[in-house]
Design a protein around this motif. Sequence first.
Motif, PDB file in Angstrom:
ATOM      1  N   PRO A 193     -80.635 -11.516  37.916  1.00  0.00           N
ATOM      2  CA  PRO A 193     -80.860 -12.769  38.654  1.00  0.00           C
ATOM      3  C   PRO A 193     -79.784 -13.826  38.461  1.00  0.00           C
ATOM      4  O   PRO A 193     -79.744 -14.791  39.229  1.00  0.00           O
ATOM      5  CB  PRO A 193     -82.216 -13.255  38.125  1.00  0.00           C
ATOM      6  N   GLU A 194     -78.917 -13.642  37.486  1.00  0.00           N
ATOM      7  CA  GLU A 194     -77.851 -14.617  37.251  1.00  0.00           C
ATOM      8  C   GLU A 194     -76.647 -14.403  38.167  1.00  0.00           C
ATOM      9  O   GLU A 194     -75.744 -15.263  38.215  1.00  0.00           O
ATOM     10  CB  GLU A 194     -77.394 -14.549  35.799  1.00  0.00           C
ATOM     11  N   ARG A 195     -76.616 -13.298  38.908  1.00  0.00           N
ATOM     12  CA  ARG A 195     -75.452 -13.005  39.743  1.00  0.00           C
ATOM     13  C   ARG A 195     -75.451 -13.863  41.021  1.00  0.00           C
ATOM     14  O   ARG A 195     -76.510 -14.263  41.514  1.00  0.00           O
ATOM     15  CB  ARG A 195     -75.416 -11.527  40.134  1.00  0.00           C
ATOM     16  N   MET A 196     -74.259 -14.092  41.560  1.00  0.00           N
ATOM     17  CA  MET A 196     -74.092 -14.924  42.748  1.00  0.00           C
ATOM     18  C   MET A 196     -74.335 -14.136  44.024  1.00  0.00           C
ATOM     19  O   MET A 196     -74.021 -12.949  44.103  1.00  0.00           O
ATOM     20  CB  MET A 196     -72.675 -15.495  42.786  1.00  0.00           C
ATOM     21  N   LEU A 197     -74.863 -14.825  45.022  1.00  0.00           N
ATOM     22  CA  LEU A 197     -75.073 -14.241  46.336  1.00  0.00           C
ATOM     23  C   LEU A 197     -74.341 -15.084  47.378  1.00  0.00           C
ATOM     24  O   LEU A 197     -74.629 -16.276  47.544  1.00  0.00           O
ATOM     25  CB  LEU A 197     -76.558 -14.186  46.676  1.00  0.00           C
ATOM     26  N   ILE A 198     -73.380 -14.468  48.043  1.00  0.00           N
ATOM     27  CA  ILE A 198     -72.574 -15.146  49.059  1.00  0.00           C
ATOM     28  C   ILE A 198     -72.940 -14.559  50.421  1.00  0.00           C
ATOM     29  O   ILE A 198     -72.894 -13.343  50.608  1.00  0.00           O
ATOM     30  CB  ILE A 198     -71.066 -14.943  48.818  1.00  0.00           C
ATOM     31  N   ALA A 199     -73.298 -15.420  51.359  1.00  0.00           N
ATOM     32  CA  ALA A 199     -73.662 -14.974  52.703  1.00  0.00           C
ATOM     33  C   ALA A 199     -72.470 -15.123  53.637  1.00  0.00           C
ATOM     34  O   ALA A 199     -71.901 -16.211  53.749  1.00  0.00           O
ATOM     35  CB  ALA A 199     -74.841 -15.793  53.231  1.00  0.00           C
ATOM     36  N   GLY A 200     -72.104 -14.041  54.307  1.00  0.00           N
ATOM     37  CA  GLY A 200     -71.050 -14.117  55.313  1.00  0.00           C
ATOM     38  C   GLY A 200     -71.629 -14.615  56.623  1.00  0.00           C
ATOM     39  O   GLY A 200     -72.602 -14.060  57.132  1.00  0.00           O
ATOM     40  N   LEU A 201     -71.054 -15.679  57.168  1.00  0.00           N
ATOM     41  CA  LEU A 201     -71.531 -16.287  58.405  1.00  0.00           C
ATOM     42  C   LEU A 201     -70.479 -16.137  59.495  1.00  0.00           C
ATOM     43  O   LEU A 201     -69.277 -16.192  59.217  1.00  0.00           O
ATOM     44  CB  LEU A 201     -71.833 -17.775  58.204  1.00  0.00           C
TER      45      LEU A 201
END
Length: 340
Positions: A80-88
């Motif tokens: 849960p500490e990992r980053m989530l980047i959304a491509g838009l």
Amino acid sequence: MRLQERLRGGVVIPAHPLAVTADGDIDLQAQRALTRYYLESGADGLAVGVHTTQFSLHADRGALREVWDLAAATVLELAPERMLIAGLVGDTVQAVAEAQAAVAAGYHAALLSPWGMADGSERALLERAGAVGEILPTIGFYLQDSVGGGPLGRGYWSALFDLESVIAVKTAPFDRYRTNDVVRALLEHDRWAEVALLTGNDDAIVHDLITPYRRGDRVVRAAGGLLGQWAVGTRAAVGLVRRAREAVAADAVGTDLLAEATDLVEVNAAVFDVDHDFAGCVPGVNEVLRQQGLLTSAHCLDPVEALSPGQADLIGRVRTQFPELLDEEFVADRRDEWLR
């Protein structure tokens, strides 16, 4: 630690592929297995909805949300500490709607791609960045021409860095002059120490990680990256970034590190289909994973995106020649567990 500081500290963020069966359906079991692979490799986060996830996915908002949700749920369960980047993608209205969906799915930042914009002018790009920045922290993106990018002047980058919502920039023009434009604009900006520089130049990964840009007492370099190349060989990439940071700290870049840089270029040339002007770059990533048994197919949603003649053989060759750079043993040992 704030997201901005984590990005500046040096990160490995794979551009998450999309698992598609030979019948054209999204393979959710394989999709989750890929996420597990990246997390167990030690990646600092994932970028989902980006070019490697196939821009065509954005045409189906329900499918896009399903893929975002699956990655986020897997991260929440296992790391849960990992980053989530959304491509838009798309013009402002579409990008804002996607940003809102990404927030609801638990994503932490947005990578803004110019793909799908009716107006790709610098003015339109800046307006879109400002609108999305009211919803999510944003990452600027210099995309190479062959997959939908275009030239952007230093004035554009300076204006982008004026936006407080911009926390990082990904340089991926595959062009040293254009990369230099971004970094020089950052060096001259008041926020030079705030905006993280991420390499996306899959053809110059090591060079970007070790090269300093200087202006007086200011020094900027890419401490990490967000890369399609890191969708394969992810564990090796984590080790590479660690060694590059150690070499920078010691001010001693060894010839072994430079030799690895040339090996990575050889691998990337096969995977990204340089012989055919990158036409097979997305299915090339999938083909590596298919040959390794993580995917059942290298197919893409858009049938136009397909392996080029001879590309599968080239990929098989670099897998044999550089097994350590593509995590061959690690994947073979853990693959069946990830697919359960």
